[in-house]
Design a protein around this motif. Structure first.
Motif, PDB file in Angstrom:
ATOM      1  N   GLN A 456       0.715  -1.285   0.075  1.00  0.00           N
ATOM      2  CA  GLN A 456      -0.062  -0.039   0.017  1.00  0.00           C
ATOM      3  C   GLN A 456       0.891   1.247   0.053  1.00  0.00           C
ATOM      4  O   GLN A 456       0.518   2.324  -0.280  1.00  0.00           O
ATOM      5  CB  GLN A 456      -0.946  -0.111   1.222  1.00  0.00           C
ATOM      6  CG  GLN A 456      -2.067  -1.122   1.149  1.00  0.00           C
ATOM      7  CD  GLN A 456      -2.964  -0.645   2.084  1.00  0.00           C
ATOM      8  OE1 GLN A 456      -3.168   0.436   2.512  1.00  0.00           O
ATOM      9  NE2 GLN A 456      -3.827  -1.690   2.548  1.00  0.00           N
ATOM     10  N   ARG A 457       1.950   1.097   0.445  1.00  0.00           N
ATOM     11  CA  ARG A 457       2.852   2.208   0.697  1.00  0.00           C
ATOM     12  C   ARG A 457       4.128   2.368  -0.543  1.00  0.00           C
ATOM     13  O   ARG A 457       4.774   3.176  -0.446  1.00  0.00           O
ATOM     14  CB  ARG A 457       3.865   2.340   1.917  1.00  0.00           C
ATOM     15  CG  ARG A 457       2.928   2.673   3.176  1.00  0.00           C
ATOM     16  CD  ARG A 457       3.652   2.642   4.358  1.00  0.00           C
ATOM     17  NE  ARG A 457       4.077   1.497   4.923  1.00  0.00           N
ATOM     18  CZ  ARG A 457       5.462   1.449   5.266  1.00  0.00           C
ATOM     19  NH1 ARG A 457       6.277   2.276   4.948  1.00  0.00           N
ATOM     20  NH2 ARG A 457       5.753   0.002   5.433  1.00  0.00           N
ATOM     21  N   GLU A 480      -2.184  -2.494  -5.359  1.00  0.00           N
ATOM     22  CA  GLU A 480      -2.445  -2.487  -4.179  1.00  0.00           C
ATOM     23  C   GLU A 480      -2.048  -0.949  -3.580  1.00  0.00           C
ATOM     24  O   GLU A 480      -2.201  -0.794  -2.419  1.00  0.00           O
ATOM     25  CB  GLU A 480      -1.761  -3.342  -3.421  1.00  0.00           C
ATOM     26  CG  GLU A 480      -2.232  -4.803  -3.526  1.00  0.00           C
ATOM     27  CD  GLU A 480      -1.794  -5.805  -2.504  1.00  0.00           C
ATOM     28  OE1 GLU A 480      -1.803  -5.665  -1.375  1.00  0.00           O
ATOM     29  OE2 GLU A 480      -0.943  -6.688  -3.322  1.00  0.00           O
ATOM     30  N   THR A 481      -1.594  -0.116  -4.502  1.00  0.00           N
ATOM     31  CA  THR A 481      -1.114   1.386  -3.804  1.00  0.00           C
ATOM     32  C   THR A 481      -2.211   1.951  -2.906  1.00  0.00           C
ATOM     33  O   THR A 481      -3.424   1.889  -3.638  1.00  0.00           O
ATOM     34  CB  THR A 481      -0.403   2.098  -5.065  1.00  0.00           C
ATOM     35  OG1 THR A 481       0.425   1.324  -5.686  1.00  0.00           O
ATOM     36  CG2 THR A 481      -0.230   3.571  -4.531  1.00  0.00           C
ATOM     37  N   GLY A 482      -1.971   2.493  -1.878  1.00  0.00           N
ATOM     38  CA  GLY A 482      -2.951   3.306  -1.142  1.00  0.00           C
ATOM     39  C   GLY A 482      -2.973   4.719  -1.324  1.00  0.00           C
ATOM     40  O   GLY A 482      -2.186   5.296  -1.819  1.00  0.00           O
ATOM     41  N   SER A 483      -4.036   5.308  -0.607  1.00  0.00           N
ATOM     42  CA  SER A 483      -4.427   6.643  -0.973  1.00  0.00           C
ATOM     43  C   SER A 483      -3.246   7.642  -0.215  1.00  0.00           C
ATOM     44  O   SER A 483      -2.799   8.704  -0.994  1.00  0.00           O
ATOM     45  CB  SER A 483      -5.704   7.270  -0.495  1.00  0.00           C
ATOM     46  OG  SER A 483      -6.135   6.606   0.693  1.00  0.00           O
ATOM     47  N   GLN A 484      -2.533   7.155   1.011  1.00  0.00           N
ATOM     48  CA  GLN A 484      -1.612   7.804   1.323  1.00  0.00           C
ATOM     49  C   GLN A 484      -0.180   8.010   0.586  1.00  0.00           C
ATOM     50  O   GLN A 484       0.458   8.863   0.336  1.00  0.00           O
ATOM     51  CB  GLN A 484      -1.073   7.220   2.937  1.00  0.00           C
ATOM     52  CG  GLN A 484      -0.032   7.968   3.740  1.00  0.00           C
ATOM     53  CD  GLN A 484      -0.462   9.228   4.071  1.00  0.00           C
ATOM     54  OE1 GLN A 484      -1.430   9.623   4.723  1.00  0.00           O
ATOM     55  NE2 GLN A 484       0.317  10.357   3.597  1.00  0.00           N
TER      56      GLN A 484
END
Ligand code: NAD
Length: 734
Positions: A456-457, A480-484
């Motif tokens: 995610q990061r 899977e990259t997250g919004s942060q």
């Protein structure tokens, strides 16, 4: 009288200092309210016996004005579009009046009988510089920058700029400045006689007052009898020297693709034959015409509205609060890494620059030292600035230095194994929550993320070379990259003042995919026997900044070969055109690997000799005679093949917002800016027309031009990309 956007100083010695300082705005811009206030102010001063002169300045540190307000411009377009549907003539008449509004007020100021001095304290662009040019005197702070950049967004200076500039400076310099939309330093503007005095910022207003105390005349030279143009009359021996050269310069620079640029030449030529008031009417008429062109609409949308929206974070996830980017790291201090470290340090960030050993890391840091030395020599940076920038870059081979960084950008060799190992080591050293970004150009982000404990990061930030110059970055979202991670990447790109587009993870991402089409179309043309010079000229005539063969030399032909081979390895023989591979193989076998090897499609003799196309290209394929080649079609093939690829990326969901495809194509590979970008090229002519054009090209040149199912569907339904994909985004930006 009081004004909302201006404060008036006391009347001392008959002089009033007007300070433009819009409340709740970081920069002064022209709105209808601002213009109304200036209009009223000019009347009030004209009627006030006690006022002997006026100084006009700004209350914003380092800036006078950025120019027109987006909303005003958009309002003008929207009102015009709405009215045009009911009554075209009335709509045009109204547009003509609105287009002339600013020019009318500036002319009133110029002839009001009171002398005005513009005290330009900082950046002064567009309508603001036109206001200054209408004033009777102009003083600029030595740090100020000014210009008329309108041509860059498809229009031109329509509030007197095309008339006052060539009445102050020689025709050639005037045209050059207007056609390039050049930003001038105060010193250069003074050299061109566009500014009277240049002084340190703290003496600005006093100097302006001095000009008034010395009895500055409230009458412009061109309003007096016997006025002589700086380059002499148009119909004169001097004019006969200038104008033929202008015509060829204009063609060479613009290929006659830009209505805004064409109008500049016409305005200056026709205007200089007339007294100023009539000349200003000519300008107003052309301005009204240009505003109605597709090119102006598309360029304003992409290069002004969309670009600003993207720069301000249109794609930033709303649920993530602001990130504190204090310190970042770059791993790999090579060609790209050194550039990334430099732009980050330039933006004020602390940067850890890490490589395999101290020597390699130091070499990357030395790049910044060289760049800064060059700037100091040219007087574009001070020694202190150079030292401060360098002090922000720490070169090291030690991963422990990653312990307190908020973001790591990886730019090591394009090799999965090397990247995986570096990623693992970095992950062990990074603090919890920090984001990891890869600058890979070809390896899917989702697969690289497997080496990182928290995908995610993990994100892609794809820079273009040279990093210092190229304004685009592609932000690549892994599965899977997250919004942060997305928010941090966008905040980083914003901090270093580049424009981001957000792209989903596929081979070639967005820009490189389109560029490959550009180069491969040129291969096809070569194979058909089109003379190489015609290929290059057609591409530039279509509005591309660099011909496809010259571009291929820059990128390196052995790299093209490598990419083709890798594509075959991954996707099979059919994925690459056999003729293309044969052509590239033949060049590489001859040592023609591109510019870096001194020869490719071009030969690169020692300077000062210029590069020229390799004569041997003629012998590779039976040559067509120039008259057997349809030059217009060559131009279309280039624009269509890239636009079609961009349409495919939207259909596949690689790019989701047409604004990003447009801005990305102009900034990433220079796609003919007058079109507004790849997608606006299609929307500009209409999807139906585009589909018909593709079908014609498909019949002659093959399947690669076949319109996609989505394009056909849109053509049938009468949709455009901006209506189908963009409605939500545009409403959001409004
Ligand atoms: P480069 O060869 O100039 O630099 C790579 C650097 O990585 C070298 O300094 C090398 O010493 C260092 N390195 C290698 N292994 C390392 C390790 N294990 N630990 C630490 N450092 C290591 O390459 P480049 O052209 O700067 O490309 C770097 C990345 O950027 C690649 O992924 C490439 O695909 C991508 N990229 C390149 C371009 C371009 O135009 N060159 C454009 C966009 C993206």
């Amino acid at each position: 009288m009081t004004y909302k956007n201006f404060t008036l100083g006391p009347n001392e010695e008959g002089i009033v200092v007007v300070t433009w300082d819009m409340p709740d705005r970081s920069m002064n811009v022209f709105t209808e309210e601002v213009m109304g206030e200036i209009d009223a102010m000019v009347d009030a001063f004209a009627a006030d016996e006690s006022v002997k002169g006026v100084v006009f300045t700004s209350g914003k540190a380092g800036s006078f004005t950025g120019g027109a307000d987006l909303k005003m411009l958009r309002g003008m377009f929207d009102a015009f579009e709405a009215k045009r549907r009911e009554d075209k003539d009335a709509a045009v008449a109204e547009l003509f009046t609105r287009c002339g509004e600013m020019g009318r007020i500036w002319r009133k100021l110029e002839t009001s009988g009171k002398p005005y001095v513009a005290a330009i304290n900082g950046t002064c662009m567009g309508g603001g510089f036109e206001l200054a040019l209408a004033c009777h005197g102009r003083v600029a702070a030595d740090s100020a920058k000014m210009g008329l950049p309108e041509v860059k967004v498809g229009i031109f200076p329509g509030a007197g700029g095309t008339q006052r500039v060539p009445r102050l400076t020689d025709t050639q310099s005037a045209l050059q400045m207007l056609l390039k939309g050049e930003t001038l330093s105060a010193a250069k503007a003074k050299g061109m006689k566009l500014i009277d005095e240049v002084v340190p910022a703290d003496q600005l207003v006093e100097k302006a007052k001095d000009m008034l105390r010395a009895g500055l005349k409230p009458v412009k030279a061109w309003d007096e009898k016997g006025f002589k143009l700086p380059s002499g009359p148009v119909y004169s021996p001097a004019g006969a020297q200038v104008w033929p050269a202008v015509a060829s310069l204009y063609r060479k620079e613009t290929s006659d693709n830009y209505p805004g640029a064409r109008a500049i030449v016409k305005c200056v030529y026709e205007g200089l034959l007339l007294p100023i008031d009539q000349a200003l009417k000519v300008e107003q008429r052309y301005f009204t015409e240009v505003l109605q062109t597709t090119e102006a609409a598309m360029m304003i949308r992409s290069l002004f509205v969309s670009m600003q929206a993207l720069n301000k974070g249109a794609r930033r996830p709303k649920d993530v609060g602001p990130t504190e980017l204090g310190k970042i790291a770059v791993i790999g201090a090579g060609f790209m890494g050194a550039g990334i470290a430099h732009v980050a340090a330039k933006a004020g960030l602390s940067v850890v620059l890490l490589d395999r050993d101290q020597e390699a890391a130091d070499k990357g840091r030395a790049h910044s030292a060289t760049v800064m030395e060059g700037l100091v020599k040219k007087g574009r940076a001070t020694k202190e600035e150079a030292e401060a920038l360098l002090s922000r870059i720490t070169a090291t081979p030690d991963y422990a230095a990653l312990g307190d960084v908020d973001l790591v950008v990886e730019a090591v060799f394009e090799d999965r194994k090397v990247k995986a190992e570096v990623t693992k080591r970095a992950a062990e050293a990074m603090k919890p929550g920090a984001i990891f970004a890869s600058n890979t150009s070809t390896i899917p982000i989702t697969s690289l993320a497997e080496s990182f404990p928290d995908p995610q990061r993990f994100i892609g930030i794809h820079f273009f070379s040279p990093v210092e110059k190229m304004m685009l970055t592609e932000i690549i979202m892994g599965e899977e990259t997250g919004s942060q991670a997305l928010a941090t990447a966008l905040d980083f790109v914003r901090a270093i003042k580049k424009t981001p587009i957000v792209v989903n993870d596929t081979r070639g991402f967005f820009a490189n995919r389109c560029v490959l089409r550009y180069m491969s179309e040129a291969y096809d043309m070569l194979i058909e026997g089109v003379p190489a010079a015609m290929i290059e000229n057609a591409a530039r005539g279509a509005g591309m900044p660099v011909g496809p063969l010259a571009l291929n030399d820059e990128v390196a032909i052995d790299l093209s070969q490598k990419i083709m081979r890798a594509t075959i390895a991954d996707l099979g023989e059919a994925a690459v055109d056999a003729g293309h591979l044969k052509l590239v193989d033949a060049l590489v076998a001859e040592g023609r690997i591109g510019r870096k090897g001194g020869k490719g499609f071009y030969d690169y003799p020692e300077k000062p000799a210029k590069k020229h196309l390799w004569p041997g290209l003629k012998n590779l394929f039976p040559q067509k005679r120039p008259e057997e080649v349809d030059f217009t079609e060559l131009k279309q093939r280039f624009l269509v093949t890239m636009a079609l690829e961009a349409a495919r990326t939207m259909e596949e969901g690689v790019v989701t917002d047409p604004r990003e495809a447009d801005v990305g194509s102009i900034l990433g590979f220079g796609y003919a800016p007058y079109t507004g970008g790849t997608i606006s090229y299609i929307d500009g002519m209409g999807v139906k027309t585009f589909v018909a054009l593709c079908e014609t090209l498909e019949a002659k040149h093959g399947e690669r031009f076949r319109p996609t199912p989505l394009l056909r569907e849109m053509a049938e339904r009468g949709e455009s990309f901006y209506s189908r994909f963009g409605a939500a985004a545009l409403v959001e930006a409004a």
